[in-house]
Design a protein around this motif. Structure first.
Motif, PDB file in Angstrom:
ATOM      1  N   GLN A 126       0.820  -1.218   0.000  1.00  6.24           N
ATOM      2  CA  GLN A 126       0.000   0.000   0.000  1.00  6.24           C
ATOM      3  C   GLN A 126       0.851   1.265   0.000  1.00  6.24           C
ATOM      4  OE1 GLN A 126      -3.273  -0.121  -0.374  1.00  6.24           O
ATOM      5  NE2 GLN A 126      -3.186  -2.369  -0.346  1.00  6.24           N
ATOM      6  N   ARG A 127       2.149   1.155   0.250  1.00  3.26           N
ATOM      7  CA  ARG A 127       2.986   2.334   0.477  1.00  3.26           C
ATOM      8  C   ARG A 127       3.504   2.926  -0.833  1.00  3.26           C
ATOM      9  NH1 ARG A 127       5.265   2.242   6.101  1.00  3.26           N
ATOM     10  NH2 ARG A 127       6.874   3.644   5.299  1.00  3.26           N
ATOM     11  N   SER A 128       3.555   4.251  -0.867  1.00  2.00           N
ATOM     12  CA  SER A 128       4.113   4.960  -2.024  1.00  2.00           C
ATOM     13  C   SER A 128       5.579   5.309  -1.830  1.00  2.00           C
ATOM     14  CB  SER A 128       3.323   6.248  -2.297  1.00  2.00           C
ATOM     15  OG  SER A 128       2.003   5.960  -2.690  1.00  2.00           O
ATOM     16  N   ASP A 129       6.120   5.080  -0.629  1.00  2.00           N
ATOM     17  CA  ASP A 129       7.522   5.435  -0.376  1.00  2.00           C
ATOM     18  C   ASP A 129       8.470   4.253  -0.557  1.00  2.00           C
ATOM     19  OD1 ASP A 129       6.685   4.001   1.838  1.00  2.00           O
ATOM     20  OD2 ASP A 129       7.786   5.228   3.280  1.00  2.00           O
ATOM     21  N   LEU A 130       7.992   3.152  -1.136  1.00  2.00           N
ATOM     22  CA  LEU A 130       8.868   2.023  -1.399  1.00  2.00           C
ATOM     23  C   LEU A 130       9.972   2.453  -2.360  1.00  2.00           C
ATOM     24  CD1 LEU A 130       6.321  -0.907  -1.930  1.00  2.00           C
ATOM     25  CD2 LEU A 130       7.398  -0.150   0.195  1.00  2.00           C
ATOM     26  N   ILE A 131      11.201   2.031  -2.071  1.00  3.44           N
ATOM     27  CA  ILE A 131      12.329   2.326  -2.947  1.00  3.44           C
ATOM     28  C   ILE A 131      12.758   1.026  -3.617  1.00  3.44           C
ATOM     29  CG2 ILE A 131      14.713   3.146  -3.049  1.00  3.44           C
ATOM     30  CD1 ILE A 131      14.124   4.940  -0.676  1.00  3.44           C
ATOM     31  N   LEU A 132      12.602   0.966  -4.932  1.00  2.00           N
ATOM     32  CA  LEU A 132      12.915  -0.228  -5.700  1.00  2.00           C
ATOM     33  C   LEU A 132      13.148   0.161  -7.155  1.00  2.00           C
ATOM     34  CD1 LEU A 132       9.634  -2.264  -6.277  1.00  2.00           C
ATOM     35  CD2 LEU A 132       9.652   0.072  -5.486  1.00  2.00           C
ATOM     36  N   GLN A 133      13.607  -0.791  -7.952  1.00  2.00           N
ATOM     37  CA  GLN A 133      13.949  -0.477  -9.335  1.00  2.00           C
ATOM     38  C   GLN A 133      12.727  -0.107 -10.168  1.00  2.00           C
ATOM     39  OE1 GLN A 133      17.012  -0.138 -10.768  1.00  2.00           O
ATOM     40  NE2 GLN A 133      17.780  -0.358  -8.671  1.00  2.00           N
ATOM     41  N   SER A 134      11.664  -0.890 -10.046  1.00  2.00           N
ATOM     42  CA  SER A 134      10.486  -0.652 -10.874  1.00  2.00           C
ATOM     43  C   SER A 134       9.303  -1.417 -10.295  1.00  2.00           C
ATOM     44  CB  SER A 134      10.733  -1.113 -12.317  1.00  2.00           C
ATOM     45  OG  SER A 134      10.916  -2.524 -12.360  1.00  2.00           O
ATOM     46  N   GLU A 135       8.118  -1.094 -10.776  1.00  2.00           N
ATOM     47  CA  GLU A 135       6.913  -1.826 -10.349  1.00  2.00           C
ATOM     48  C   GLU A 135       6.939  -3.260 -10.870  1.00  2.00           C
ATOM     49  OE1 GLU A 135       3.349  -1.609  -8.014  1.00  2.00           O
ATOM     50  OE2 GLU A 135       4.992  -0.163  -8.337  1.00  2.00           O
ATOM     51  N   LEU A 136       7.579  -3.466 -12.012  1.00  2.00           N
ATOM     52  CA  LEU A 136       7.700  -4.815 -12.559  1.00  2.00           C
ATOM     53  C   LEU A 136       8.521  -5.691 -11.629  1.00  2.00           C
ATOM     54  CD1 LEU A 136       7.220  -6.811 -14.875  1.00  2.00           C
ATOM     55  CD2 LEU A 136       9.289  -5.909 -15.974  1.00  2.00           C
ATOM     56  N   GLU A 137       9.583  -5.135 -11.052  1.00  2.00           N
ATOM     57  CA  GLU A 137      10.388  -5.874 -10.079  1.00  2.00           C
ATOM     58  C   GLU A 137       9.530  -6.310  -8.897  1.00  2.00           C
ATOM     59  OE1 GLU A 137      14.552  -5.235  -7.598  1.00  2.00           O
ATOM     60  OE2 GLU A 137      13.135  -3.563  -7.713  1.00  2.00           O
ATOM     61  N   LEU A 138       8.632  -5.435  -8.453  1.00  2.00           N
ATOM     62  CA  LEU A 138       7.759  -5.751  -7.326  1.00  2.00           C
ATOM     63  C   LEU A 138       6.782  -6.862  -7.694  1.00  2.00           C
ATOM     64  CD1 LEU A 138       6.857  -5.114  -4.446  1.00  2.00           C
ATOM     65  CD2 LEU A 138       5.366  -3.337  -5.377  1.00  2.00           C
TER      66      LEU A 138
END
Length: 482
Positions: free
Chosen positions: A224-236
């Motif tokens: 639900q969080r918008s502050d996630l730090i990651l490469q891309s939404e596809l990675e998630l």
């Protein structure tokens, strides 16, 4: 001749004398220091370690013991017997004081879980010596004992230890376990620290063994969080698919997790591939078909046109903190206290496929000692930014678009500056600063950082490691009549 405490003075007298000394130093420490401060010619003789060694020896030998702790491990036949001293136990713990007052013999029976039983002797040693050595996997067990027996100094110290060792390496990970424990006991500080660490370092967490151990509730909370730090939404999405395959949750959990993915942030070519080659998406396609349809509409139509009919402020159209090059750029500043630096980079105008080919050029300016906005000139006649530096200033960063465009209509930009550092040899996110289109700088940027120290916790090898992320946000311009 100085007499040995163990040889000629009764042990209970030795214990009492030592504890009175410890108690007087602890309670009246401020007064003692004050007296020393008044007498500038005084010399302090510190034999604290000798005192601690005597207490440790006293515990190990059991001299003058007046109470036996019989520690039984729950669901096993294991029993540990410790010869202790009631004066020590009652001084350190009101729970022990109550147990000792209500006992009918010289023995006190304690029952602990296997994990707590394994570290119980360490815990008792702390009561005598005031220090403790521990591993990451022992922190929760010791925290349980400290909480159960009301040893508040140890409890607070362990909470601080855990918040400071979130980035430490462990074979199977420990942050998720600490988060679950903090949630169970209601430790808000530890819970929030664990959640922030997982959110800010999600890319590395996704690649670790710890990802598979995340609970369903924690997973849904992170999604639900918008502050996630990651490469891309596809990675998630791909990591989520792996988690589901490993944990096999109930259908309701899978559907809730899949509906929390921000499909509008995944380029259409990858969405097409997932529809055909992701077993998870094929199986649950009907549960998320409306979201996929909305995502394809989002990528095919003009955002301004889409905003007339749909609420583009909802989460599916809101970027997280993506580290891929389309959303921002890393920036390493060597010797950051030396002088001002500038840097330019490009991002795509927006996540919509309609805007992905359009580029926005950004100028970033860093100054180690810059005055606030109200106290400096901002632009020269040529339009260049005019810095005003002073020795009394503090670090500043300004991020502005190099040009304006009609394409910016209906789009605002949230700017995020990520500061990374090294903790326990691992590169982790130290701090995240957010500011919006209406402001050109983060007001609290590096407010508490001491960049003058080469060993500053904000620096890596004397350099400041930043990553600037630009998050385009679309706005609903017109509500269609029904």
């Amino acid at each position: 001749m100085v007499r040995s405490c163990e040889q000629e003075i009764p042990a209970w007298v030795c214990v009492g004398t030592l504890l009175l000394l410890i108690h007087s130093v602890t309670v009246s420490g401020a007064a003692l220091k004050h007296d020393v401060a008044l007498d500038s010619g005084a010399t302090v003789l510190n034999h604290t370690m000798n005192l601690v060694h005597r207490m440790e020896t006293l515990l190990a030998l059991g001299n003058g013991s007046d109470v036996t702790l019989r520690m039984e491990t729950i669901n096993t036949d294991e029993v540990k017997v410790i010869q202790a001293h009631s004066l020590v136990l009652t001084l350190q713990s009101d729970v022990f004081e109550e147990l000792l007052l209500s006992r009918n013999s010289s023995s006190v029976v304690l029952r602990e879980t296997p994990d707590c039983a394994a570290v119980f002797e360490k815990f008792v040693r702390y009561l005598y010596c005031g220090d403790i050595s521990l591993r990451l996997d022992q922190a929760i067990s010791l925290h349980k004992l400290a909480s159960k027996y009301h040893v508040w100094g140890l409890q607070q110290g362990l909470t601080q230890y855990m918040t400071q060792h979130l980035s430490s390496d462990s074979p199977t990970g420990h942050v998720v376990g600490w988060y679950s424990y903090a949630l169970q006991i209601g430790d808000i500080t530890l819970r929030d620290s664990c959640l922030q660490y997982l959110s800010w370092n999600l890319s590395s967490v996704l690649q670790s063994r710890e990802w598979g151990s995340i609970s369903e509730d924690l997973l849904l909370s992170l999604l639900q969080r918008s502050d996630l730090i990651l490469q891309s939404e596809l990675e998630l999405y791909e990591a989520l698919e792996g988690w589901i395959n490993q944990n096999q949750p109930v259908r309701m959990t899978v559907e809730s997790a899949l509906r929390a993915v921000r499909y509008g942030m995944i380029p259409p070519q990858h969405l097409f591939r997932l529809q055909k080659h992701s077993p998870l998406m094929v199986k649950y396609y009907e549960s998320i078909r409306d979201l996929l349809y909305l995502a394809f509409q989002f990528h095919s139509a003009s955002p301004i046109q889409l905003a007339k009919y749909f609420d583009v402020n909802c989460s599916i159209f809101t970027p997280r903190n993506y580290l891929s090059s389309a959303w921002g750029s890393p920036w390493i500043i060597n010797n950051p206290t030396r002088d001002d630096r500038s840097f330019s980079f490009q991002t795509q105008l927006g996540p919509s496929g309609h805007d992905s080919s359009k580029r926005v050029t950004w100028n970033a300016l860093f100054s180690p000692r810059w005055l606030p906005l109200s106290a400096r000139s901002t632009y020269t006649e040529l339009g260049a930014m005019q810095p005003t530096r002073t020795e009394g200033g503090r670090p500043r960063i300004i991020v502005t678009p190099a040009t304006s465009s009609p394409d910016f209509a209906g789009v605002s930009f949230q700017k995020t500056v990520i500061v990374t550092t090294k903790q326990q040899g691992k590169v982790v996110v130290k701090h995240v600063y957010n500011f919006h289109q209406s402001t050109e700088e983060a007001g609290d940027f590096l407010l508490d950082a001491d960049l003058q120290r080469r060993a500053s916790e904000y620096l890596i090898d004397s350099s400041l490691y930043l990553h600037i992320v630009i998050k385009p946000l679309y706005h609903t311009l017109l509500v269609a009549r029904k």
